[in-house]
Design an enzyme around this catalytic site. Structure first.
Site: not given
Ligand code: DMJ
Length: 629
Positions: A260, A264, A393, A528
């Site tokens: 994270e 970010r 994912d 998404e």
């Molecule tokens: C984000 O922090 C990123 O896109 C991550 O890959 C998946 N989850 C969240 C958004 O849904």
């Protein structure tokens, strides 16, 4: 690839006042038409006269010559000119008020700083203050582009269709501008809440008018930096920059999640550095990147999930020595870029070791990976469940994106990606009833489950990006089917907002395609679907994708907007009378969702060109490396 557009002006519109003046656009249109009606001779004469005037003006203007020679208050760094109104702007000296503080000058300079062939050492520490510098072919003096947001005619356009007619149509332009302004307005509203009630903290709690901390590092502010830059929100950006300069410190005894904070914070700082050229952001990126490195000190070299960035220690969660597969394989774009910028290979080596191991690991099925990996043994654990949703994912997303970032040279990444797409088609793809929507389900120990996380909706965008980069055309066909499904996950809900998880009906006689379990009815303001709509629109120019995005934005405004500032996640997308706010605005709403809305509604393919930038999984654009690097 189509010949590039021959337009002379920048289509990015950044309005200082926020107000939209339709009449100006009409005037520009009619001037342009008149110009086109002139004969070739008439145009040549006018151009020749203008050239004479310009040359005369330059040779007699000491101020302008001074600018070009660097003999001014910028100490050798020429200024750049803000193109605030979507107008062709001739070369002009800067406005006096804009000379004081370059952070107030906007607009986004979106030239990929890498692809302008500035070498790495040249980038380090350089503050080009938003200049668009283009080195001559043989390392000659940089030429200054005065066109702000950058559109070089010789650069290929992202789209495979002619879009000039679309952009020239005044009604389309007015519609696009009003939607772009709606996104800016939404951002300002969200920012108002954050500023008033959560400034410098991780997340806004807009209902209780307070904040929540996760890492205690101003997560929302950092995640939102490049969005503000792209939206042209100069004042907000300047204030946030000030906070980063004065308040942001990573020297804190705090545990952060490696993934994270990489996507970010490190991603946000790197992309803001690239867009602005402001060395402050690179310094901060180096600091956080270095502090995250202890995560890789494991027996297997598969990183721990958590790092104490003050103490320099790292560990797994208390209940396990496993890490999540998506987490350890979706930090590569950022650390690779950090190595390129610093010249220190340690960041890249650490993350590529993970990719090498995962590439060779037993336990995959048709390129699909399990969800957990052990930091001691380096092996997959809890095997048997395969999903494109949570915990797996972005593994797939980053296979493709690393390959693109590296100039399409790393064959193993491509092989793994192509094999995984085939695995999805073979094992996870089914049709719903009654409408026959194509969806991606999950496999658990051989048993198929028609469960699809909203997170899976990154996939249409990724597939489309692959086709744009030369991968099979049927990936694009699948992308189009899947984005329709993702849209339906919104459209079929009573609020017009998607649930976190949908279950698709497959049996004959079903009356509705989507079922939502009570526990899955929340919406976290996730990006998404909007992200994929952006890719699909960029590559096809099919207006329906913009229309779908517009509907979604309106529903966010209707059900998640908090009057006193901010947006909130909600508990129940099936109850428009009582969506039940959760009192949390995730940082990705500003970092990703609103940014992708803006890019979706923009008809400017060079506003973050997908031939020059690759978005990390938190929507932070990073440069695509040129072959020579
Ligand atoms: C984000 O922090 C990123 O896109 C991550 O890959 C998946 N989850 C969240 C958004 O849904």
């Amino acid at each position: 690839m189509l010949p590039p557009s021959r337009r002379d002006f920048v289509s990015l519109t950044v309005s200082e006042s926020g107000s939209y003046t339709n009449s100006k656009q009409w005037r520009r249109q009619s001037c342009w038409r008149k110009w086109k009606q002139l004969s070739r001779l008439q145009r040549s004469l006018i151009l020749f006269t203008l050239m004479l005037l310009l040359v005369g003006g330059i040779t007699t203007s000491p101020t302008l010559i001074g600018h070009w020679r660097g003999e001014n208050e910028y100490h050798g760094k020429p200024p750049f000119v803000v193109n605030l109104k979507n107008e062709y702007r001739p070369i002009l000296p800067e406005l006096p008020s804009e000379k004081k503080d370059y952070h107030r000058r906007g607009p986004p300079v979106l030239q990929n700083r890498l692809q302008i062939k500035t070498n790495v050492s040249g980038l380090l520490g350089v503050e080009n203050h938003g200049l668009d510098l283009k080195n001559g072919d043989k390392g000659g003096k940089p030429v200054i582009s005065w066109r702000g947001a950058v559109i070089e005619e010789e650069h290929a356009s992202d789209t495979d269709t002619k879009d000039t007619e679309i952009q020239d149509d005044p009604a389309s332009m007015a519609l696009a501008e009003s939607r772009l302004e709606a996104v800016r307005e939404a951002f300002r509203h969200a920012w108002k809440g954050y500023k008033n009630f959560a400034w410098g903290h991780d997340e806004l709690k807009p209902i209780s008018k307070s904040y929540g901390e996760w890492f205690g590092l101003g997560l929302t502010l950092i995640d939102a930096l490049d969005t503000m830059w792209i939206l042209g929100l100069k004042e907000e950006f300047a204030e946030a920059r000030q906070w980063v300069a004065k308040e942001l410190s990573f020297d804190k005894n705090v545990d952060v999640n490696l993934f994270e904070s990489t996507i970010r914070i490190l991603g946000g700082l790197l992309s803001t550095y690239h867009l602005t050229g402001d060395a402050l952001f690179l310094e901060k990126a180096k600091d956080i990147g270095s502090r995250l490195m202890p995560a890789f000190n494991t027996a297997s070299k598969i990183p721990y999930s958590d790092v104490n960035i003050g103490k320099g220690t790292a560990h797994s969660p208390q209940w396990t020595s496993d890490s999540t597969v998506a987490e350890v394989t979706s930090i590569q774009l950022e650390f690779r870029e950090l190595s390129r910028l610093t010249g220190d290979p340690k960041f890249k080596l650490a993350v590529m070791e993970v990719m090498k191991q995962v590439h060779k690991l037993d336990g995959k099925q048709d390129g699909l990976v399990p969800m957990f990996i052990n930091t001691n043994s380096g092996l997959f654990t809890h095997q048997g469940t395969f999903t494109l949703g949570a915990r797996a994912d972005s593994y797939y997303e980053y296979l493709l994106k690393q390959w693109i970032q590296g100039g399409k040279t790393e064959k193993e990444l491509l092989d793994d990606y192509l094999q995984a797409v085939e695995g999805v088609k073979k094992k996870l793809l089914k049709k719903s009833a009654p409408s026959g929507l194509t969806f991606v389900g999950e496999l658990s120990h051989g048993h198929f489950s028609p469960k699809m996380d909203h997170l899976v909706c990154f996939l249409p965008g990724t597939l489309a990006l692959g086709t744009h980069n030369g991968l099979p055309a049927d990936h694009m066909e699948l992308a189009k089917q899947l984005i329709e499904t993702c849209y339906q996950m919104y459209a079929q809900m009573e609020t017009g907002l998607s649930p976190e998880i949908a279950h698709f009906n497959m049996h004959d006689g079903s009356t509705q395609d989507v079922d939502v379990k009570i526990a899955d009815r929340h919406n976290l303001l996730r990006p998404e679907t909007v992200e994929s709509l952006f890719y699909l629109y960029r590559f096809t120019k099919d207006k329906k994708y913009q229309q779908w995005g517009w509907e979604i934005l309106q529903n966010f405004n209707k059900y998640t907007r908090v009057p006193t500032g901010g947006y909130t996640s909600i508990n129940n997308v099936r109850d428009p009378a009582s969506p039940n706010p959760r009192d949390k605005m995730e940082s990705f709403f500003l970092g990703e969702t609103l940014k992708y809305f803006y890019l979706l509604f923009s008809d400017e393919p060079n506003l973050i060109s997908l031939d020059k930038y690759v978005f990390n999984t938190e929507a932070h654009p990073l440069p695509i490396w040129t072959q020579s690097e």
